[in-house]
Enzyme design. Structure first.
Site, PDB file in Angstrom:
ATOM      1  N   ASN A   8       0.866  -1.177   0.000  1.00  0.00           N
ATOM      2  CA  ASN A   8       0.000   0.000   0.000  1.00  0.00           C
ATOM      3  C   ASN A   8       0.909   1.235   0.000  1.00  0.00           C
ATOM      4  OD1 ASN A   8      -1.878   1.995   0.438  1.00  0.00           O
ATOM      5  ND2 ASN A   8      -2.810   1.037   2.226  1.00  0.00           N
ATOM      6  N   ARG A  89      -2.225  -1.929  -3.812  1.00  0.00           N
ATOM      7  CA  ARG A  89      -3.452  -1.162  -3.680  1.00  0.00           C
ATOM      8  C   ARG A  89      -3.377  -0.007  -4.680  1.00  0.00           C
ATOM      9  NH1 ARG A  89      -5.908   1.858   1.672  1.00  0.00           N
ATOM     10  NH2 ARG A  89      -7.791   2.555   0.639  1.00  0.00           N
ATOM     11  N   HIS A 178     -12.285   2.650  -0.604  1.00  0.00           N
ATOM     12  CA  HIS A 178     -12.226   1.741   0.553  1.00  0.00           C
ATOM     13  C   HIS A 178     -12.791   0.359   0.189  1.00  0.00           C
ATOM     14  CE1 HIS A 178     -12.392   5.402   3.465  1.00  0.00           C
ATOM     15  NE2 HIS A 178     -11.138   5.005   3.312  1.00  0.00           N
ATOM     16  N   ARG A 238     -11.468  16.327   5.443  1.00  0.00           N
ATOM     17  CA  ARG A 238     -12.272  16.442   4.210  1.00  0.00           C
ATOM     18  C   ARG A 238     -13.712  16.787   4.555  1.00  0.00           C
ATOM     19  NH1 ARG A 238     -10.623  10.771   1.516  1.00  0.00           N
ATOM     20  NH2 ARG A 238      -8.791  10.669   2.860  1.00  0.00           N
ATOM     21  N   GLU A 379      -7.286  -4.669   5.004  1.00  0.00           N
ATOM     22  CA  GLU A 379      -7.229  -4.428   3.561  1.00  0.00           C
ATOM     23  C   GLU A 379      -6.104  -5.221   2.916  1.00  0.00           C
ATOM     24  OE1 GLU A 379      -7.119  -0.500   4.978  1.00  0.00           O
ATOM     25  OE2 GLU A 379      -8.700   0.218   3.643  1.00  0.00           O
TER      26      GLU A 379
END
Ligand code: ADP
Length: 393
Positions: A8, A89, A178, A238, A379
């Site tokens: 990642n 990823r 995600h 955000r 993940e």
């Protein structure tokens, strides 16, 4: 057993985990943090030993060199060739990549092209791919896209009501992100529980970035992030959803460029923007406890937005069997889970205060009509599984 490396790559960090598959055993895992700085930090765990070193790491190639050296030096692999696959990823797969894909020069070019809609993530994902290509050339590289799990969302949920030509010309639509995390949540609910709990799931990934996903029969049918990872929930920095007209209004008033607006929405908004305290839920909770009204307001908006999506997605799913909390906030913050769930008494959601406080797997009360779970996301494991699947096919 074949070894698969899960990677990642972020703008200033590179996380890795080496798995023995299909057993899914983690052999070694680690992180190069602060890439591009003279005080970068390289950490890894191998056979119960934690290794940590501070050093200068100029770029992703140097970071990958550190990782490959450590794989050999630690004894995690005796020969680089033992690593058969590397799963990367990749944030955005656009309309093209609805599934995990073996990396070829054409795929690399496409990932680069998609930087127009994913400028923060796709270019750095590509740096990781290129660096491993050089340093572990015998391993097959595979791209596991954040967006792929959401490719099952129907047009009524992914189209924006803009003139159709912008969808046709630029692929402007909801993609969702995600994906690896929401996919993992489904696989865990499905592994642990029967159909009474696994057919209608809402997964709340609440980390620094945050998204909610409605999962019916293992497929994503709606998710709160959109064309980019800015939409939906209030996040650390955000904004999540705002009336689009606010943006040209601020731009005109403040004489802001498109880049200024992007900076404002991505880095100065969210919990930080409202509270003025921090992007970290722990800090904002502490400030609220200390009597800070803006911190209190920020948390109210944060929780309300999550509730709004849960309510909307319950309608999308035609009911709700299991509500899952995951990622930093979801896994660790009992007060946030409690506040979110408090709105859903009418759906029969009831949590057990003690189990919630202890971050137990099942935090639902015995008489709750909806199962409420806390599942640590993984993940990297989804990346390794997906990579194995592509290499076997
Ligand atoms: P990322 O989205 O960067 O992968 P994580 O999923 O690890 O990050 O989530 C990081 C966030 O989780 C932190 O910014 C912090 O707000 C939150 N967090 C971590 N631990 C706790 C906790 N005990 N209570 C509340 N929030 C927490």
């Amino acid at each position: 057993m074949p070894k698969i490396l899960s990677v990642n790559a972020g703008s200033s960090s590179l996380k890795f985990k080496l798995y023995a598959m299909p057993a899914e055993t983690v052999i070694i895992s680690g992180l190069v943090d602060r890439i591009g700085h003279s005080d970068a930090v390289f950490t890894y765990n191998y056979q119960g030993t934690h290794y940590k070193k501070a050093l200068a790491v100029q770029n992703h190639t140097e970071a990958v060199q550190l990782v490959t050296d450590a794989l050999l030096a630690s004894g995690a692999v005796r020969d680089k060739q033992e690593i058969v696959g590397i799963g990367h990823r990749v944030a955005h797969g656009g309309r093209e990549y609805t599934q995990t894909t073996k990396i070829t020069p054409v795929v690399q070019q496409k990932i680069a092209d998609l930087a127009t809609i994913s400028p923060l993530h796709n270019p750095v994902n590509l740096l990781g791919i290129e660096a491993f290509e050089k340093l572990l050339p015998s391993a097959s590289e595979v791209a596991v896209f954040d967006t792929s799990f959401h490719s099952t969302i129907p047009p009524k949920a992914y189209m924006y009501a803009l003139p159709f030509e912008y969808y046709a010309k630029y692929g402007i639509r909801r993609y969702g992100f995600h994906g690896q995390s929401h996919q993992y949540i489904y696989s865990e609910v499905n592994r642990r529980y029967d159909q009474d709990f696994s057919r209608k799931i809402i997964s709340c990934h609440l980390g620094n970035g945050a998204s909610v996903c409605a999962i019916r029969d293992g497929k994503s049918v709606n998710t709160s992030m959109g064309f980019t990872p800015l939409a939906g929930l209030v996040m650390g920095t955000r904004s999540g959803d705002v009336d689009p007209n606010v943006l040209p209004f601020i731009a005109e008033k403040e004489n802001f460029s498109a880049a200024d607006i992007r900076q404002l929405l991505n880095h100065q908004s969210g919990l930080l923007g409202i509270s003025g305290v921090s992007n970290d839920v722990r800090d904002v909770l502490q400030a609220e406890a200390d009597g800070n009204d803006r911190a209190k307001l920020a948390l109210q908006i944060y929780v309300h937005q999550i509730q709004s999506y849960i309510a909307a997605y319950t309608a999308d799913l035609g009911g709700l069997q299991t509500l899952v909390f995951t990622a930093g906030v979801g896994e660790h913050s009992a007060p946030i889970r409690e506040r979110v769930c408090a709105a859903f008494g009418y759906l029969g959601v009831k949590i057990d205060a003690e189990a919630n406080q202890d971050n137990d797997l099942d935090i639902s009360a015995a008489d709750s009509r909806v199962k409420v779970l806390v599942i640590p996301t993984n993940e990297e494991l989804v990346i390794a599984r997906e990579t194995e699947k592509v290499l076997d096919s």
